[in-house]
Design a protein around this motif. Structure first.
Motif, mmCIF file in Angstrom:
data_model
loop_
_atom_site.group_PDB
_atom_site.id
_atom_site.type_symbol
_atom_site.label_atom_id
_atom_site.label_comp_id
_atom_site.label_asym_id
_atom_site.label_seq_id
_atom_site.Cartn_x
_atom_site.Cartn_y
_atom_site.Cartn_z
ATOM 1 N N PHE A 42 26.129 41.139 39.034
ATOM 2 C CA PHE A 42 26.730 40.211 39.998
ATOM 3 C C PHE A 42 27.932 39.510 39.383
ATOM 4 O O PHE A 42 28.971 39.340 40.024
ATOM 5 N N LEU A 43 27.791 39.122 38.113
ATOM 6 C CA LEU A 43 28.889 38.450 37.422
ATOM 7 C C LEU A 43 30.101 39.369 37.317
ATOM 8 O O LEU A 43 31.240 38.939 37.556
ATOM 9 N N ILE A 44 29.875 40.632 36.978
ATOM 10 C CA ILE A 44 30.968 41.600 36.889
ATOM 11 C C ILE A 44 31.636 41.768 38.257
ATOM 12 O O ILE A 44 32.867 41.886 38.345
ATOM 13 N N PHE A 45 30.844 41.757 39.328
ATOM 14 C CA PHE A 45 31.381 41.882 40.680
ATOM 15 C C PHE A 45 32.266 40.692 41.048
ATOM 16 O O PHE A 45 33.310 40.849 41.700
ATOM 17 N N VAL A 46 31.872 39.494 40.617
ATOM 18 C CA VAL A 46 32.582 38.272 41.009
ATOM 19 C C VAL A 46 33.838 38.037 40.172
ATOM 20 O O VAL A 46 34.771 37.368 40.626
ATOM 21 N N ILE A 47 33.904 38.587 38.951
ATOM 22 C CA ILE A 47 34.999 38.292 38.026
ATOM 23 C C ILE A 47 36.386 38.487 38.638
ATOM 24 O O ILE A 47 37.251 37.601 38.521
ATOM 25 N N PRO A 48 36.679 39.618 39.319
ATOM 26 C CA PRO A 48 38.019 39.750 39.918
ATOM 27 C C PRO A 48 38.330 38.651 40.929
ATOM 28 O O PRO A 48 39.474 38.182 41.012
ATOM 29 N N PHE A 49 37.325 38.209 41.683
ATOM 30 C CA PHE A 49 37.537 37.120 42.638
ATOM 31 C C PHE A 49 37.803 35.794 41.920
ATOM 32 O O PHE A 49 38.593 34.967 42.394
ATOM 33 N N ILE A 50 37.130 35.583 40.794
ATOM 34 C CA ILE A 50 37.373 34.375 40.004
ATOM 35 C C ILE A 50 38.815 34.356 39.512
ATOM 36 O O ILE A 50 39.520 33.335 39.617
ATOM 37 N N ILE A 51 39.280 35.495 38.983
ATOM 38 C CA ILE A 51 40.659 35.580 38.497
ATOM 39 C C ILE A 51 41.646 35.335 39.636
ATOM 40 O O ILE A 51 42.591 34.544 39.505
ATOM 41 N N LEU A 52 41.428 36.008 40.749
ATOM 42 C CA LEU A 52 42.327 35.871 41.895
ATOM 43 C C LEU A 52 42.295 34.447 42.453
ATOM 44 O O LEU A 52 43.338 33.863 42.762
ATOM 45 N N GLY A 53 41.100 33.868 42.557
ATOM 46 C CA GLY A 53 40.964 32.529 43.128
ATOM 47 C C GLY A 53 41.507 31.436 42.241
ATOM 48 O O GLY A 53 41.961 30.398 42.735
ATOM 49 N N PHE A 54 41.476 31.643 40.917
ATOM 50 C CA PHE A 54 41.996 30.626 40.004
ATOM 51 C C PHE A 54 43.513 30.712 39.855
ATOM 52 O O PHE A 54 44.236 29.734 39.977
ATOM 53 N N ILE A 55 43.989 31.932 39.532
ATOM 54 C CA ILE A 55 45.365 32.075 39.055
ATOM 55 C C ILE A 55 46.392 32.007 40.175
ATOM 56 O O ILE A 55 47.400 31.300 40.050
ATOM 57 N N ALA A 56 46.162 32.726 41.287
ATOM 58 C CA ALA A 56 47.174 32.782 42.347
ATOM 59 C C ALA A 56 47.522 31.393 42.900
ATOM 60 O O ALA A 56 48.694 30.996 42.892
ATOM 61 N N PRO A 57 46.542 30.606 43.368
ATOM 62 C CA PRO A 57 46.909 29.271 43.859
ATOM 63 C C PRO A 57 47.385 28.347 42.743
ATOM 64 O O PRO A 57 48.185 27.438 42.980
ATOM 65 N N GLY A 58 46.913 28.571 41.508
ATOM 66 C CA GLY A 58 47.377 27.739 40.390
ATOM 67 C C GLY A 58 48.850 27.933 40.119
ATOM 68 O O GLY A 58 49.597 26.967 39.951
ATOM 69 N N ILE A 59 49.304 29.196 40.071
ATOM 70 C CA ILE A 59 50.726 29.476 39.853
ATOM 71 C C ILE A 59 51.551 28.966 41.030
ATOM 72 O O ILE A 59 52.629 28.394 40.845
ATOM 73 N N ALA A 60 51.044 29.147 42.246
ATOM 74 C CA ALA A 60 51.779 28.698 43.433
ATOM 75 C C ALA A 60 51.963 27.185 43.432
ATOM 76 O O ALA A 60 53.046 26.679 43.731
ATOM 77 N N SER A 61 50.909 26.446 43.083
ATOM 78 C CA SER A 61 51.003 24.982 43.086
ATOM 79 C C SER A 61 51.935 24.492 41.987
ATOM 80 O O SER A 61 52.667 23.518 42.170
ATOM 81 N N MET A 62 51.942 25.176 40.829
ATOM 82 C CA MET A 62 52.875 24.799 39.763
ATOM 83 C C MET A 62 54.317 25.047 40.189
ATOM 84 O O MET A 62 55.217 24.264 39.880
ATOM 85 N N GLY A 63 54.534 26.148 40.920
ATOM 86 C CA GLY A 63 55.880 26.472 41.374
ATOM 87 C C GLY A 63 56.433 25.476 42.371
ATOM 88 O O GLY A 63 57.639 25.422 42.596
ATOM 89 N N ARG A 64 55.549 24.674 42.975
ATOM 90 C CA ARG A 64 55.990 23.665 43.936
ATOM 91 C C ARG A 64 56.159 22.304 43.293
ATOM 92 O O ARG A 64 56.315 21.300 43.970
ATOM 93 N N GLY A 65 56.096 22.266 41.963
ATOM 94 C CA GLY A 65 56.153 20.996 41.241
ATOM 95 C C GLY A 65 57.554 20.427 41.133
ATOM 96 O O GLY A 65 58.505 20.904 41.746
ATOM 97 N N ALA A 66 57.670 19.441 40.251
ATOM 98 C CA ALA A 66 58.907 18.661 40.166
ATOM 99 C C ALA A 66 59.871 19.229 39.132
ATOM 100 O O ALA A 66 60.200 18.603 38.144
ATOM 101 N N GLY A 67 60.312 20.457 39.344
ATOM 102 C CA GLY A 67 61.402 21.043 38.586
ATOM 103 C C GLY A 67 61.263 21.007 37.088
ATOM 104 O O GLY A 67 60.352 21.574 36.502
ATOM 105 N N LYS A 68 62.225 20.302 36.433
ATOM 106 C CA LYS A 68 62.334 20.311 34.982
ATOM 107 C C LYS A 68 61.089 19.743 34.319
ATOM 108 O O LYS A 68 60.616 20.266 33.312
ATOM 109 N N MET A 69 60.534 18.650 34.861
ATOM 110 C CA MET A 69 59.352 18.049 34.242
ATOM 111 C C MET A 69 58.171 19.014 34.312
ATOM 112 O O MET A 69 57.369 19.091 33.374
ATOM 113 N N LEU A 70 58.092 19.748 35.394
ATOM 114 C CA LEU A 70 57.044 20.759 35.505
ATOM 115 C C LEU A 70 57.190 21.792 34.406
ATOM 116 O O LEU A 70 56.216 22.161 33.736
ATOM 117 N N GLY A 71 58.415 22.283 34.205
ATOM 118 C CA GLY A 71 58.658 23.293 33.184
ATOM 119 C C GLY A 71 58.321 22.806 31.793
ATOM 120 O O GLY A 71 57.694 23.521 31.002
#
Length: 398
Positions: A42-71
């Motif tokens: 079950f853990l092996i089955f869920v791992i791709p969803f964990i990666i997708l659920g964590f990283i995609a929205p995380g990168i998207a939210s960082m990209g919407r941050g406050a420019g230079k300070m975000l970087g």
């Protein structure tokens, strides 16, 4: 059971697993092995969803941050995380042959051979591989950041909330039973003495590495602001001990924010950086995962060079982005990398999870305490005209 801290549940699971594994017949061990096998699938089955659920929205939210300070903030967090992992590698590489020398490769080589097999298993094929999930996560995350649309972004945040619930309500509550089964099986196979000896030594080494890291990063922050680094570190101790209790960077944000401002960081800088760092700065967790992974490989008679492990450390710093604020989130995100990049078997993954979760609260405490130092460094490079306590004190001194 929910009122019992996860660390206590893990210790109870290991202890009971050892005691029961030494006295019960093989038939009972077979039942435990069946559960651990199904849970692992079950853990092996869920791992791709964990990666997708964590990283995609995380990168998207960082990209919407406050420019230079975000970087600057994200860049410093990533560098800090990677350097922490590299330091853990070199310390482990040099100390494990001395510390764990009595645990020879022959004692733990191919542990699966001495384990009782499950009576049956349930196949759960992942919908995609780990690397496919990583690549898709980057494409979606960068794409959502570029188009600035809300439909997919909101959908991915809801998907992350679902995965968060899966981890919080299913995986984490069942982990102690999984670890119980693994240790009962190993105790029955006569391997548990070696494992516990390794656990105790690695645990102490990791705690020392955590504190060396904190002293180093606060030394840099103190040097930039001409402040006593030990005083700065002392002021963040409430955040450290709060994280020990909550085992969550996200739950500790209010305490970290309050005490980061008290050491002199400008309010605007702290309000932006501390919540961001709670999701992207995992130096303590990286130290722990790197050292634990090397310990498990050492027990298997395996050894990797720096250039072989560096890609794993680099990917680890990205994969753990926006790991959920639940105990064990970092190692859950790292399981896919352990299997795909380091070739961990199911038994090695189980040992890794047990070893990591036994000190997860200390890694989280190091993460959030380090957030204060990174925020202080960001404050030094900030062009914000608002005056912080550092600036006021300098004016008073003339």
């Amino acid at each position: 059971m929910r009122k019992i801290p996860l660390l206590v549940r893990i210790i109870l699971a290991i202890t009971l697993g050892i005691l029961i594994g030494l006295i019960v017949p093989e038939g009972a061990i077979e039942v435990f092995a069946t559960f651990t096998g199904i849970f692992n699938n079950f853990l092996i089955f869920v791992i791709p969803f964990i990666i997708l659920g964590f990283i995609a929205p995380g990168i998207a939210s960082m990209g919407r941050g406050a420019g230079k300070m975000l970087g600057v903030t994200a860049g410093l967090a990533y560098v800090s995380t990677i350097l922490a992992g590299i330091a853990a590698f070199f310390v482990s590489k040099n100390l494990f042959p001395v510390m764990l020398g009595s645990q020879t490769a022959d004692e733990m080589a191919n542990p699966e051979e001495s384990l009782v097999e499950a009576s049956f298993t349930i196949e759960m094929e992942p919908v995609m591989g780990v690397m496919a999930a990583l690549i898709l996560s980057f494409i979606l995350g960068v794409g959502m950041s570029a188009i600035k649309g809300d439909t997919l972004y909101n959908a991915m945040n809801e998907f992350r909330a679902i995965i968060h619930k899966v981890i919080e309500k299913i995986i984490i509550p069942l982990l102690p039973f999984h670890i119980f089964g693994v240790f009962a099986n190993m105790a029955h196979g006569g391997q548990v003495g070696t494992i516990l000896s390794v656990f105790s030594k690695v645990f102490v080494m990791i705690l020392i590495l955590h504190w060396v890291y904190l002293i180093s990063v606060y030394g840099i922050a103190g040097g930039l602001h001409r402040a006593n680094p030990l005083r700065l570190l002392k002021n963040l101790m409430p955040a450290y001990f709060t994280a020990l209790g909550t085992q969550s960077s996200a739950a500790t944000i209010p305490v970290t924010l309050k005490h980061t401002k008290q050491i002199g960081v400008k309010e605007r800088v702290a309000d932006f950086s501390v919540p961001l760092l709670a999701n992207v700065h995992l130096a303590g967790s990286t130290i722990t995962i790197t050292a634990c992974a090397m310990a498990v490989m050492f027990m298997q008679g395996q050894s990797l060079g720096f250039m072989e492990l560096l890609p794993f450390i680099l990917m680890l710093g990205i994969t753990m982005v926006s790991a959920p604020g639940v105990p064990g989130g970092a190692v859950m995100a790292a399981v896919g990398l352990l299997e795909s990049m380091l070739g961990f078997s199911s038994v090695m993954v189980s040992l890794m999870i047990a070893l990591y979760l036994a000190q997860d609260s200390f890694g989280t405490a190091t993460n959030v305490t380090g957030d204060g130092a990174i925020t202080s460094i960001v404050d030094h490079f900030s062009k914000d005209k608002e005056k912080g306590a550092y600036d006021i004190k300098k004016e008073q001194l003339g």
